[in-house]
Write a protein that holds these residues in place. Structure first.
Motif, PDB file in Angstrom:
ATOM      1  N   PRO A 228       0.805  -1.220   0.000  1.00  6.33           N
ATOM      2  CA  PRO A 228       0.000   0.000   0.000  1.00  6.33           C
ATOM      3  C   PRO A 228       0.839   1.270   0.000  1.00  6.33           C
ATOM      4  N   LEU A 229       1.941   1.260   0.754  1.00  2.12           N
ATOM      5  CA  LEU A 229       2.823   2.435   0.791  1.00  2.12           C
ATOM      6  C   LEU A 229       3.386   2.723  -0.594  1.00  2.12           C
ATOM      7  N   LEU A 230       3.926   1.707  -1.244  1.00  2.00           N
ATOM      8  CA  LEU A 230       4.523   1.902  -2.564  1.00  2.00           C
ATOM      9  C   LEU A 230       3.468   2.272  -3.607  1.00  2.00           C
ATOM     10  N   LEU A 231       2.284   1.725  -3.467  1.00  2.00           N
ATOM     11  CA  LEU A 231       1.194   2.076  -4.382  1.00  2.00           C
ATOM     12  C   LEU A 231       0.929   3.572  -4.342  1.00  2.00           C
ATOM     13  N   LEU A 232       0.809   4.121  -3.141  1.00  2.00           N
ATOM     14  CA  LEU A 232       0.469   5.535  -3.007  1.00  2.00           C
ATOM     15  C   LEU A 232       1.643   6.463  -3.275  1.00  2.00           C
ATOM     16  N   ALA A 233       2.865   5.985  -3.028  1.00  2.00           N
ATOM     17  CA  ALA A 233       4.045   6.834  -3.220  1.00  2.00           C
ATOM     18  C   ALA A 233       4.498   6.903  -4.666  1.00  2.00           C
ATOM     19  N   SER A 234       4.205   5.875  -5.440  1.00  2.61           N
ATOM     20  CA  SER A 234       4.753   5.740  -6.792  1.00  2.61           C
ATOM     21  C   SER A 234       3.736   6.050  -7.883  1.00  2.61           C
ATOM     22  N   ASP A 235       4.191   5.908  -9.120  1.00  7.13           N
ATOM     23  CA  ASP A 235       3.310   6.122 -10.258  1.00  7.13           C
ATOM     24  C   ASP A 235       2.216   5.065 -10.370  1.00  7.13           C
ATOM     25  N   ALA A 236       2.355   3.981  -9.603  1.00  7.94           N
ATOM     26  CA  ALA A 236       1.311   2.958  -9.602  1.00  7.94           C
ATOM     27  C   ALA A 236      -0.008   3.525  -9.083  1.00  7.94           C
ATOM     28  N   GLY A 237       0.073   4.562  -8.243  1.00  6.63           N
ATOM     29  CA  GLY A 237      -1.126   5.191  -7.698  1.00  6.63           C
ATOM     30  C   GLY A 237      -1.409   6.544  -8.301  1.00  6.63           C
ATOM     31  N   ALA A 238      -0.985   6.754  -9.533  1.00  2.00           N
ATOM     32  CA  ALA A 238      -1.096   8.068 -10.172  1.00  2.00           C
ATOM     33  C   ALA A 238      -2.533   8.573 -10.304  1.00  2.00           C
ATOM     34  N   PHE A 239      -3.519   7.659 -10.297  1.00  2.00           N
ATOM     35  CA  PHE A 239      -4.917   8.073 -10.459  1.00  2.00           C
ATOM     36  C   PHE A 239      -5.677   7.973  -9.139  1.00  2.00           C
ATOM     37  N   MET A 240      -4.944   8.002  -8.032  1.00  5.67           N
ATOM     38  CA  MET A 240      -5.564   7.924  -6.713  1.00  5.67           C
ATOM     39  C   MET A 240      -5.389   9.239  -5.975  1.00  5.67           C
ATOM     40  N   ALA A 241      -6.479   9.789  -5.474  1.00  8.04           N
ATOM     41  CA  ALA A 241      -6.420  11.040  -4.721  1.00  8.04           C
ATOM     42  C   ALA A 241      -7.592  11.094  -3.744  1.00  8.04           C
ATOM     43  N   GLY A 242      -7.294  11.443  -2.506  1.00  9.00           N
ATOM     44  CA  GLY A 242      -8.332  11.606  -1.499  1.00  9.00           C
ATOM     45  C   GLY A 242      -8.879  10.307  -0.939  1.00  9.00           C
ATOM     46  N   THR A 243      -8.214   9.218  -1.206  1.00  9.76           N
ATOM     47  CA  THR A 243      -8.734   7.933  -0.747  1.00  9.76           C
ATOM     48  C   THR A 243      -7.968   7.418   0.459  1.00  9.76           C
ATOM     49  N   THR A 244      -8.586   6.511   1.192  1.00  8.25           N
ATOM     50  CA  THR A 244      -7.942   5.851   2.324  1.00  8.25           C
ATOM     51  C   THR A 244      -7.899   4.355   2.063  1.00  8.25           C
ATOM     52  N   VAL A 245      -6.701   3.817   2.054  1.00  6.32           N
ATOM     53  CA  VAL A 245      -6.513   2.379   1.843  1.00  6.32           C
ATOM     54  C   VAL A 245      -6.505   1.701   3.214  1.00  6.32           C
ATOM     55  N   VAL A 246      -7.471   0.823   3.440  1.00  9.03           N
ATOM     56  CA  VAL A 246      -7.596   0.136   4.723  1.00  9.03           C
ATOM     57  C   VAL A 246      -6.811  -1.167   4.680  1.00  9.03           C
ATOM     58  N   VAL A 247      -5.909  -1.340   5.638  1.00 12.23           N
ATOM     59  CA  VAL A 247      -5.073  -2.540   5.707  1.00 12.23           C
ATOM     60  C   VAL A 247      -5.226  -3.102   7.121  1.00 12.23           C
ATOM     61  N   ASP A 248      -6.268  -3.894   7.321  1.00 13.56           N
ATOM     62  CA  ASP A 248      -6.619  -4.323   8.682  1.00 13.56           C
ATOM     63  C   ASP A 248      -6.984  -5.793   8.789  1.00 13.56           C
ATOM     64  N   GLY A 249      -6.696  -6.581   7.765  1.00 13.81           N
ATOM     65  CA  GLY A 249      -7.026  -7.995   7.816  1.00 13.81           C
ATOM     66  C   GLY A 249      -8.515  -8.266   7.785  1.00 13.81           C
ATOM     67  N   GLY A 250      -9.311  -7.258   7.365  1.00 14.77           N
ATOM     68  CA  GLY A 250     -10.754  -7.433   7.277  1.00 14.77           C
ATOM     69  C   GLY A 250     -11.500  -7.050   8.545  1.00 14.77           C
ATOM     70  N   GLN A 251     -10.830  -6.415   9.493  1.00 15.81           N
ATOM     71  CA  GLN A 251     -11.450  -6.105  10.781  1.00 15.81           C
ATOM     72  C   GLN A 251     -12.690  -5.226  10.643  1.00 15.81           C
ATOM     73  N   VAL A 252     -12.600  -4.169   9.849  1.00 19.88           N
ATOM     74  CA  VAL A 252     -13.742  -3.267   9.688  1.00 19.88           C
ATOM     75  C   VAL A 252     -14.899  -3.992   9.015  1.00 19.88           C
ATOM     76  N   VAL A 253     -14.614  -4.826   8.051  1.00 19.43           N
ATOM     77  CA  VAL A 253     -15.661  -5.586   7.381  1.00 19.43           C
ATOM     78  C   VAL A 253     -16.393  -6.479   8.390  1.00 19.43           C
ATOM     79  N   ALA A 254     -15.608  -7.112   9.269  1.00 17.44           N
ATOM     80  CA  ALA A 254     -16.204  -7.999  10.260  1.00 17.44           C
ATOM     81  C   ALA A 254     -17.097  -7.233  11.230  1.00 17.44           C
ATOM     82  N   ILE A 255     -16.678  -6.018  11.604  1.00 12.97           N
ATOM     83  CA  ILE A 255     -17.462  -5.195  12.531  1.00 12.97           C
ATOM     84  C   ILE A 255     -18.784  -4.798  11.888  1.00 12.97           C
ATOM     85  N   ARG A 256     -18.752  -4.493  10.611  1.00 13.07           N
ATOM     86  CA  ARG A 256     -19.947  -4.022   9.908  1.00 13.07           C
ATOM     87  C   ARG A 256     -20.874  -5.152   9.488  1.00 13.07           C
ATOM     88  N   ALA A 257     -20.359  -6.365   9.460  1.00 17.59           N
ATOM     89  CA  ALA A 257     -21.161  -7.501   8.999  1.00 17.59           C
ATOM     90  C   ALA A 257     -22.263  -7.843   9.989  1.00 17.59           C
TER      91      ALA A 257
END
Length: 257
Positions: A228-257
């Protein structure tokens, strides 16, 4: 295009706050390993020296800069020193932060202001300064704010921290909206529970059972945030702006389920 090319950071200058240990040091190491020159910012000079030596031993370029993220004069000096060493900072990782475990009715005004000042005020002003300097230099760049899964969900004893990280996520959206068309992309990473030196004893002891609430069945480990860090820092994320990448092993999904 090969992955090695799209994630390449050669010629980029990165500044990482809170870089003397934990996730911040890992961020700095990964950026350096992929070609960026890295300015390490923290308050502990001895730890900065160790971090710099570690990166240079691995073949990377780094400079250690002692600074308190709440001191505006020290912030400006940190950017000046980074520019003197490597040039305009084009990657900012806004990583410095503090947490607490005090229940709401016991939280003092002093503690509330300490948590929110470091986790909100400092994040904004470092992002603001980085953006100003990139625009002045006519340089495109990436600002990566480190939020938290607690900015999307909550747990007891985290009221100030959770509120601050939610603010970081909203701040990221607004900065992404305002700066994206100018060539400065602003995004965030929201990590879940990661084992670091600060929480290792707790998460490997009394808190180990918390993995039951994480769909992948474990806490975050070294390497889980590299992509995720390299995605946002590099040209791989050139079309990404204002987004939040969640890296939590699915924890938030489990809470909302």
């Amino acid at each position: 295009m090969k992955a090695a090319d799209i994630f390449d950071l050669k010629g980029r200058v990165a500044l990482v706050t809170g870089a003397s240990g934990g996730l911040g040091l890992r961020f700095a190491e990964v950026l350096a390993a992929n070609g960026a020159s890295v300015a390490l910012v923290a308050r502990r000079p001895e730890k900065l020296a160790e971090a710099r030596a570690k990166i240079e031993k691995a073949g990377g370029k780094a400079v250690g800069i002692e600074a308190d993220v709440l001191d505006r004069a020290q912030m400006n000096r940190a950017f000046d020193q980074a520019e003197k060493a490597f040039g305009t900072v084009t990657i900012l990782v806004n990583n410095a932060g503090v947490a607490h475990s005090t229940r709401a009715i016991d939280l003092s005004e002093e503690e509330w202001r300490r948590i929110t000042s470091i986790n909100i005020d400092a994040v904004f002003f470092w992002a603001q300064e980085a953006a100003r300097r990139m625009l002045k230099a006519n340089a495109k760049g990436s600002i990566i704010n480190i939020a938290s899964v607690l900015g999307l969900s909550v747990s007891k004893g985290t009221v100030a921290y959770a509120a601050a990280k939610a603010a970081v996520i909203q701040m990221t959206k607004t900065l992404g909206l305002e700066l994206g068309f100018k060539g400065v992309r602003v995004n965030a990473i929201a990590p879940g529970w990661f084992i670091t030196d600060i929480n290792r004893d707790y998460l490997t002891g009394a808190g180990a059972s918390m993995t039951r609430d994480i769909p992948v069945g474990r806490f975050g480990q070294d390497g889980d945030l590299d992509g995720p860090l390299l995605l946002l820092a590099s040209d791989a994320g050139a079309f990404m702006a204002g987004t939040t990448v969640v890296v939590d092993g699915g924890q938030v999904v489990a809470i909302r389920a």
